[in-house]
Design an enzyme around this catalytic site. Sequence first.
Site, mmCIF file in Angstrom:
data_model
loop_
_atom_site.group_PDB
_atom_site.id
_atom_site.type_symbol
_atom_site.label_atom_id
_atom_site.label_comp_id
_atom_site.label_asym_id
_atom_site.label_seq_id
_atom_site.Cartn_x
_atom_site.Cartn_y
_atom_site.Cartn_z
ATOM 1 N N ARG A 62 11.468 -24.295 103.677
ATOM 2 C CA ARG A 62 10.869 -25.233 104.643
ATOM 3 C C ARG A 62 11.148 -24.731 106.076
ATOM 4 O O ARG A 62 10.320 -24.835 106.955
ATOM 5 C CB ARG A 62 11.426 -26.639 104.482
ATOM 6 C CG ARG A 62 11.027 -27.574 105.625
ATOM 7 C CD ARG A 62 11.240 -29.053 105.377
ATOM 8 N NE ARG A 62 12.413 -29.396 104.617
ATOM 9 C CZ ARG A 62 13.652 -29.480 105.088
ATOM 10 N NH1 ARG A 62 13.892 -29.177 106.348
ATOM 11 N NH2 ARG A 62 14.657 -29.827 104.309
ATOM 12 N N TYR A 114 -12.992 -34.627 116.301
ATOM 13 C CA TYR A 114 -13.108 -34.794 114.849
ATOM 14 C C TYR A 114 -12.661 -36.212 114.463
ATOM 15 O O TYR A 114 -11.689 -36.735 115.022
ATOM 16 C CB TYR A 114 -12.240 -33.730 114.163
ATOM 17 C CG TYR A 114 -11.960 -34.019 112.711
ATOM 18 C CD1 TYR A 114 -10.651 -34.094 112.247
ATOM 19 C CD2 TYR A 114 -12.989 -34.223 111.804
ATOM 20 C CE1 TYR A 114 -10.367 -34.377 110.924
ATOM 21 C CE2 TYR A 114 -12.732 -34.506 110.477
ATOM 22 C CZ TYR A 114 -11.420 -34.578 110.039
ATOM 23 O OH TYR A 114 -11.158 -34.867 108.735
ATOM 24 N N ASP A 185 -8.191 -27.587 120.900
ATOM 25 C CA ASP A 185 -8.509 -27.405 119.482
ATOM 26 C C ASP A 185 -9.688 -26.431 119.419
ATOM 27 O O ASP A 185 -10.800 -26.775 119.803
ATOM 28 C CB ASP A 185 -8.865 -28.755 118.844
ATOM 29 C CG ASP A 185 -9.090 -28.627 117.338
ATOM 30 O OD1 ASP A 185 -8.848 -29.604 116.619
ATOM 31 O OD2 ASP A 185 -9.527 -27.532 116.891
ATOM 32 N N LYS A 210 -10.632 -23.995 108.150
ATOM 33 C CA LYS A 210 -11.998 -23.613 108.533
ATOM 34 C C LYS A 210 -12.157 -22.104 108.684
ATOM 35 O O LYS A 210 -11.995 -21.360 107.739
ATOM 36 C CB LYS A 210 -12.384 -24.366 109.798
ATOM 37 C CG LYS A 210 -12.065 -25.870 109.769
ATOM 38 C CD LYS A 210 -12.743 -26.599 108.641
ATOM 39 C CE LYS A 210 -12.556 -28.095 108.641
ATOM 40 N NZ LYS A 210 -11.188 -28.594 108.463
HETATM 41 C C1 LIG Z 1 -12.774 -31.603 107.829
HETATM 42 C C2 LIG Z 1 -13.336 -31.497 109.029
HETATM 43 N N1 LIG Z 1 -12.654 -31.226 110.156
HETATM 44 C C3 LIG Z 1 -11.260 -30.992 110.205
HETATM 45 C C4 LIG Z 1 -10.739 -30.750 111.604
HETATM 46 C C5 LIG Z 1 -9.377 -30.942 111.891
HETATM 47 C C6 LIG Z 1 -8.390 -31.387 110.807
HETATM 48 O O1 LIG Z 1 -8.097 -30.291 109.991
HETATM 49 P P1 LIG Z 1 -7.619 -30.487 108.469
HETATM 50 O O2 LIG Z 1 -7.160 -29.086 108.069
HETATM 51 O O3 LIG Z 1 -8.840 -30.941 107.688
HETATM 52 O O4 LIG Z 1 -6.496 -31.518 108.471
HETATM 53 C C7 LIG Z 1 -8.911 -30.710 113.169
HETATM 54 N N2 LIG Z 1 -9.737 -30.309 114.176
HETATM 55 C C8 LIG Z 1 -11.076 -30.143 113.934
HETATM 56 C C9 LIG Z 1 -11.968 -29.728 115.070
HETATM 57 C C10 LIG Z 1 -11.601 -30.348 112.643
HETATM 58 O O5 LIG Z 1 -12.934 -30.179 112.439
HETATM 59 C C11 LIG Z 1 -14.799 -31.636 109.240
HETATM 60 O O6 LIG Z 1 -15.199 -31.816 110.426
HETATM 61 O O7 LIG Z 1 -15.561 -31.570 108.247
#
Ligand SMILES: C=C(NCc1c(COP(=O)(O)O)cnc(C)c1O)C(=O)O
Length: 402
Positions: A62, A114, A185, A210
């Site tokens: 961890r 998001y 972001d 992503k």
């Molecule tokens: C799952 C999706 N977005 C996650 C996302 C997140 C969150 O990421 P996660 O790995 O899904 O927890 C943070 N910032 C942006 C700009 C994002 O698009 C979506 O838009 O389909």
Amino acid sequence: EDGGIDTPARAPSPVHQFGTLAVHAGAPHDPSTGAVIESISLSTTFAQNAVGKPVGAYEYSRSANPNRDNFEEAVAALEHARWALAFASGSATTATILQSLAAGSHVISVSDVYGGTHRYFTKVALAHGVEVTFSPSIELDVEELIREQTKLIWIESPSNPTLSLVDIRNVATVAHKHGILVVVDNTFLSPYVQNPLDHGADIVVHSVTKYINGHSDVVMGVAAFNSEELKERLTFLQNAIGAIPSPFDCWLAHRGLKTLHLRARESSKNAMAVATALEAYPNVIAVNYPGLDSHRQRAVAIKQHRDGLGGGMLSFRLKGGHAAAERFCQQTKIFTLAESLGGVESLCEVPSAMTHAGIPKDQREAIGVFDDLVRLSCGVEDAEDLTKDVLQALEKAVVGPK
Ligand SMILES: C=C(NCc1c(COP(=O)(O)O)cnc(C)c1O)C(=O)O
């Protein structure tokens, strides 16, 4: 000093170009076997020669793990950062950064974020004493929104899902005069297209889920920065909160990252082709794509994005309301109707009913997330096939005169 905040030392200028760094950063050959590809270190604990004397650099997974270290080193190199820290998801990254703030702190965020980020900002942060307020025009009004307790400004550029851009330098200049940190972001563009730290941001975050991993088989997040103070604080919280990724996910994401430059270029080319076709289609009300000359902030894309690239994400409004948007997504043959983005496969979704459904309708529509909005994540298929798929789905989606 650029005002009330120390300007941390910058990462050394990269010796190599992006592609070379993507393939080789954080990827040492195994000194004992010569293995060119790193092994996966699944052990959660590491032996100690004597009490408090670990055999090597690791004690407990961890706190640190070889695969996570290698992946973090690679992301730092690609984001021109001295350090990067990986988390269990993009959302865990957001949560850990917000939890680094003292109770009573205030955060200013762009309005178009998001849905999951909006959810954390509005339904979780206040529980640990952090208030988040939103601005639809942060470059214009950030100065007047700043309070004595303001500690952080949160930017998505491009924003999810309307692809709005923010001139990072403009906001950072104001923020730093007040000793306020700027987080960007960068999920929608990836480090290949944009490096926010080079434009004055203090922290850049990604949903690694992503583009960085790029194959829709890992959920992960990462934050990268140059400040030693941030490194101490966020490393402590990474361990204390413990929202860390697995070694195998780090290994997978590191492998995905090695082709990011190829995938980012291809998906950007594909998105440009699709956006151009959409813009010419009579029943499309508007197209949101930073690569188009018609984009309202095209000048920012040219200033902040490598070669002015628009990236692989776009959204568009369709005549016929929500029903038409839904019909479009049910008619595509190559674009898969699904949440998420940034993978090799093309995806489509209706944000008002899916990723942004949790945002109240009036707030959603105030930021351009209308019921007729469709979001596309263009993968690395062939541009001609993707464009034809979109056009045939448009024909079937729009009922009545074109
Ligand atoms: C799952 C999706 N977005 C996650 C996302 C997140 C969150 O990421 P996660 O790995 O899904 O927890 C943070 N910032 C942006 C700009 C994002 O698009 C979506 O838009 O389909």
